[in-house]
Design a protein around this motif. Structure first.
Motif, PDB file in Angstrom:
ATOM      1  N   THR A  23      81.084  72.584  21.102  1.00  0.00           N
ATOM      2  CA  THR A  23      81.915  73.673  21.600  1.00  0.00           C
ATOM      3  C   THR A  23      83.163  73.796  20.732  1.00  0.00           C
ATOM      4  OG1 THR A  23      83.056  74.588  23.524  1.00  0.00           O
ATOM      5  CG2 THR A  23      83.190  72.213  23.226  1.00  0.00           C
ATOM      6  N   THR A  24      83.760  74.959  20.748  1.00  0.00           N
ATOM      7  CA  THR A  24      85.015  75.137  20.009  1.00  0.00           C
ATOM      8  C   THR A  24      86.215  74.783  20.884  1.00  0.00           C
ATOM      9  OG1 THR A  24      85.045  77.460  20.653  1.00  0.00           O
ATOM     10  CG2 THR A  24      84.093  76.919  18.497  1.00  0.00           C
ATOM     11  N   SER A  25      85.963  74.471  22.147  1.00  0.00           N
ATOM     12  CA  SER A  25      87.064  74.101  23.044  1.00  0.00           C
ATOM     13  C   SER A  25      86.882  72.662  23.526  1.00  0.00           C
ATOM     14  CB  SER A  25      87.131  75.083  24.222  1.00  0.00           C
ATOM     15  OG  SER A  25      85.916  75.075  24.938  1.00  0.00           O
ATOM     16  N   ASN A  26      86.924  72.428  24.820  1.00  0.00           N
ATOM     17  CA  ASN A  26      86.796  71.077  25.370  1.00  0.00           C
ATOM     18  C   ASN A  26      85.760  71.041  26.487  1.00  0.00           C
ATOM     19  OD1 ASN A  26      88.742  69.435  23.917  1.00  0.00           O
ATOM     20  ND2 ASN A  26      90.266  70.812  24.793  1.00  0.00           N
ATOM     21  N   PHE A  27      85.452  69.846  26.952  1.00  0.00           N
ATOM     22  CA  PHE A  27      84.481  69.640  28.016  1.00  0.00           C
ATOM     23  C   PHE A  27      85.186  69.182  29.279  1.00  0.00           C
ATOM     24  CE2 PHE A  27      82.225  68.958  24.028  1.00  0.00           C
ATOM     25  CZ  PHE A  27      81.097  69.755  24.205  1.00  0.00           C
ATOM     26  N   THR A  28      84.591  69.494  30.418  1.00  0.00           N
ATOM     27  CA  THR A  28      85.143  69.030  31.688  1.00  0.00           C
ATOM     28  C   THR A  28      84.882  67.540  31.840  1.00  0.00           C
ATOM     29  OG1 THR A  28      83.096  69.432  32.906  1.00  0.00           O
ATOM     30  CG2 THR A  28      84.695  71.263  32.791  1.00  0.00           C
ATOM     31  N   LYS A  29      85.626  66.930  32.732  1.00  0.00           N
ATOM     32  CA  LYS A  29      85.428  65.509  33.010  1.00  0.00           C
ATOM     33  C   LYS A  29      84.004  65.268  33.505  1.00  0.00           C
ATOM     34  CE  LYS A  29      87.169  61.696  35.787  1.00  0.00           C
ATOM     35  NZ  LYS A  29      88.065  61.273  36.853  1.00  0.00           N
ATOM     36  N   ALA A  30      83.503  66.137  34.360  1.00  0.00           N
ATOM     37  CA  ALA A  30      82.138  65.997  34.894  1.00  0.00           C
ATOM     38  C   ALA A  30      81.104  66.079  33.781  1.00  0.00           C
ATOM     39  CB  ALA A  30      81.873  67.061  35.946  1.00  0.00           C
ATOM     40  N   ALA A  31      81.298  66.978  32.836  1.00  0.00           N
ATOM     41  CA  ALA A  31      80.367  67.105  31.713  1.00  0.00           C
ATOM     42  C   ALA A  31      80.391  65.848  30.850  1.00  0.00           C
ATOM     43  CB  ALA A  31      80.702  68.331  30.869  1.00  0.00           C
ATOM     44  N   LYS A  32      81.576  65.314  30.608  1.00  0.00           N
ATOM     45  CA  LYS A  32      81.702  64.091  29.815  1.00  0.00           C
ATOM     46  C   LYS A  32      81.004  62.918  30.491  1.00  0.00           C
ATOM     47  CE  LYS A  32      86.136  65.380  27.776  1.00  0.00           C
ATOM     48  NZ  LYS A  32      87.574  65.089  27.759  1.00  0.00           N
ATOM     49  N   GLU A  33      81.196  62.800  31.798  1.00  0.00           N
ATOM     50  CA  GLU A  33      80.568  61.706  32.537  1.00  0.00           C
ATOM     51  C   GLU A  33      79.041  61.848  32.539  1.00  0.00           C
ATOM     52  OE1 GLU A  33      82.531  61.989  36.312  1.00  0.00           O
ATOM     53  OE2 GLU A  33      84.323  60.927  35.591  1.00  0.00           O
ATOM     54  N   ALA A  34      78.544  63.064  32.764  1.00  0.00           N
ATOM     55  CA  ALA A  34      77.098  63.291  32.770  1.00  0.00           C
ATOM     56  C   ALA A  34      76.501  63.030  31.394  1.00  0.00           C
ATOM     57  CB  ALA A  34      76.783  64.722  33.219  1.00  0.00           C
ATOM     58  N   ALA A  35      77.156  63.517  30.351  1.00  0.00           N
ATOM     59  CA  ALA A  35      76.660  63.322  28.988  1.00  0.00           C
ATOM     60  C   ALA A  35      76.607  61.843  28.636  1.00  0.00           C
ATOM     61  CB  ALA A  35      77.534  64.079  27.996  1.00  0.00           C
ATOM     62  N   ASP A  36      77.609  61.112  29.063  1.00  0.00           N
ATOM     63  CA  ASP A  36      77.639  59.681  28.791  1.00  0.00           C
ATOM     64  C   ASP A  36      76.456  58.979  29.466  1.00  0.00           C
ATOM     65  OD1 ASP A  36      78.922  57.347  27.650  1.00  0.00           O
ATOM     66  OD2 ASP A  36      79.520  56.826  29.700  1.00  0.00           O
ATOM     67  N   ARG A  37      76.207  59.317  30.723  1.00  0.00           N
ATOM     68  CA  ARG A  37      75.082  58.717  31.456  1.00  0.00           C
ATOM     69  C   ARG A  37      73.728  59.109  30.879  1.00  0.00           C
ATOM     70  NH1 ARG A  37      77.882  60.738  35.825  1.00  0.00           N
ATOM     71  NH2 ARG A  37      76.266  62.286  36.158  1.00  0.00           N
ATOM     72  N   LEU A  38      73.626  60.329  30.328  1.00  0.00           N
ATOM     73  CA  LEU A  38      72.341  60.856  29.866  1.00  0.00           C
ATOM     74  C   LEU A  38      72.138  60.710  28.361  1.00  0.00           C
ATOM     75  CD1 LEU A  38      72.327  64.059  32.071  1.00  0.00           C
ATOM     76  CD2 LEU A  38      71.090  61.920  32.470  1.00  0.00           C
ATOM     77  N   ASN A  39      73.061  60.030  27.692  1.00  0.00           N
ATOM     78  CA  ASN A  39      72.971  59.788  26.254  1.00  0.00           C
ATOM     79  C   ASN A  39      72.923  61.095  25.450  1.00  0.00           C
ATOM     80  OD1 ASN A  39      72.920  58.137  23.989  1.00  0.00           O
ATOM     81  ND2 ASN A  39      70.689  58.123  23.921  1.00  0.00           N
ATOM     82  N   ILE A  40      73.846  61.990  25.758  1.00  0.00           N
ATOM     83  CA  ILE A  40      73.987  63.254  25.044  1.00  0.00           C
ATOM     84  C   ILE A  40      75.351  63.255  24.371  1.00  0.00           C
ATOM     85  CG2 ILE A  40      74.255  65.747  25.329  1.00  0.00           C
ATOM     86  CD1 ILE A  40      72.139  65.566  27.529  1.00  0.00           C
ATOM     87  N   LYS A  41      75.374  63.607  23.114  1.00  0.00           N
ATOM     88  CA  LYS A  41      76.612  63.614  22.328  1.00  0.00           C
ATOM     89  C   LYS A  41      77.358  64.923  22.531  1.00  0.00           C
ATOM     90  CE  LYS A  41      79.296  62.259  18.891  1.00  0.00           C
ATOM     91  NZ  LYS A  41      80.242  61.211  19.045  1.00  0.00           N
ATOM     92  N   LEU A  42      78.641  64.833  22.857  1.00  0.00           N
ATOM     93  CA  LEU A  42      79.495  66.012  22.996  1.00  0.00           C
ATOM     94  C   LEU A  42      80.457  66.075  21.819  1.00  0.00           C
ATOM     95  CD1 LEU A  42      80.453  65.832  26.790  1.00  0.00           C
ATOM     96  CD2 LEU A  42      78.549  67.055  25.719  1.00  0.00           C
ATOM     97  N   ILE A  43      80.552  67.239  21.217  1.00  0.00           N
ATOM     98  CA  ILE A  43      81.464  67.438  20.088  1.00  0.00           C
ATOM     99  C   ILE A  43      82.382  68.595  20.450  1.00  0.00           C
ATOM    100  CG2 ILE A  43      81.664  68.008  17.648  1.00  0.00           C
ATOM    101  CD1 ILE A  43      78.870  66.783  17.285  1.00  0.00           C
ATOM    102  N   ASN A  44      83.689  68.309  20.581  1.00  0.00           N
ATOM    103  CA  ASN A  44      84.645  69.359  20.937  1.00  0.00           C
ATOM    104  C   ASN A  44      85.220  70.032  19.693  1.00  0.00           C
ATOM    105  OD1 ASN A  44      86.660  67.725  19.931  1.00  0.00           O
ATOM    106  ND2 ASN A  44      87.504  67.195  21.919  1.00  0.00           N
ATOM    107  N   GLY A  45      86.091  70.998  19.918  1.00  0.00           N
ATOM    108  CA  GLY A  45      86.645  71.783  18.824  1.00  0.00           C
ATOM    109  C   GLY A  45      87.341  70.966  17.751  1.00  0.00           C
TER     110      GLY A  45
END
Length: 58
Positions: A23-45
């Motif tokens: 994303t070009t912005s940021n992620f919510t806390k819930a998205a970060k927690e879910a991604a961490d549990r599901l082994n998905i990489k989040l890349i912010n702006g």
């Protein structure tokens, strides 16, 4: 967070090893927690900008 869950399902259906959400912005806390549990990489702006700058230098 819904996008994270959808990506996890798609990752399983297609047998993908990695899954990233960019994303070009940021992620919510819930998205970060879910991604961490599901082994998905989040890349912010900021991280995306940094990665692109390093890539251009090579």
């Amino acid at each position: 967070m819904i996008i994270v869950l959808l990506l996890k399902a798609g990752k399983q259906v297609h047998g993908c090893y990695d899954a990233w959400i960019v994303t070009t912005s940021n992620f919510t806390k819930a998205a970060k927690e879910a991604a961490d549990r599901l082994n998905i990489k989040l890349i912010n702006g900021l991280s995306l900008d940094d990665r692109l700058r390093r890539w251009k230098l090579h």
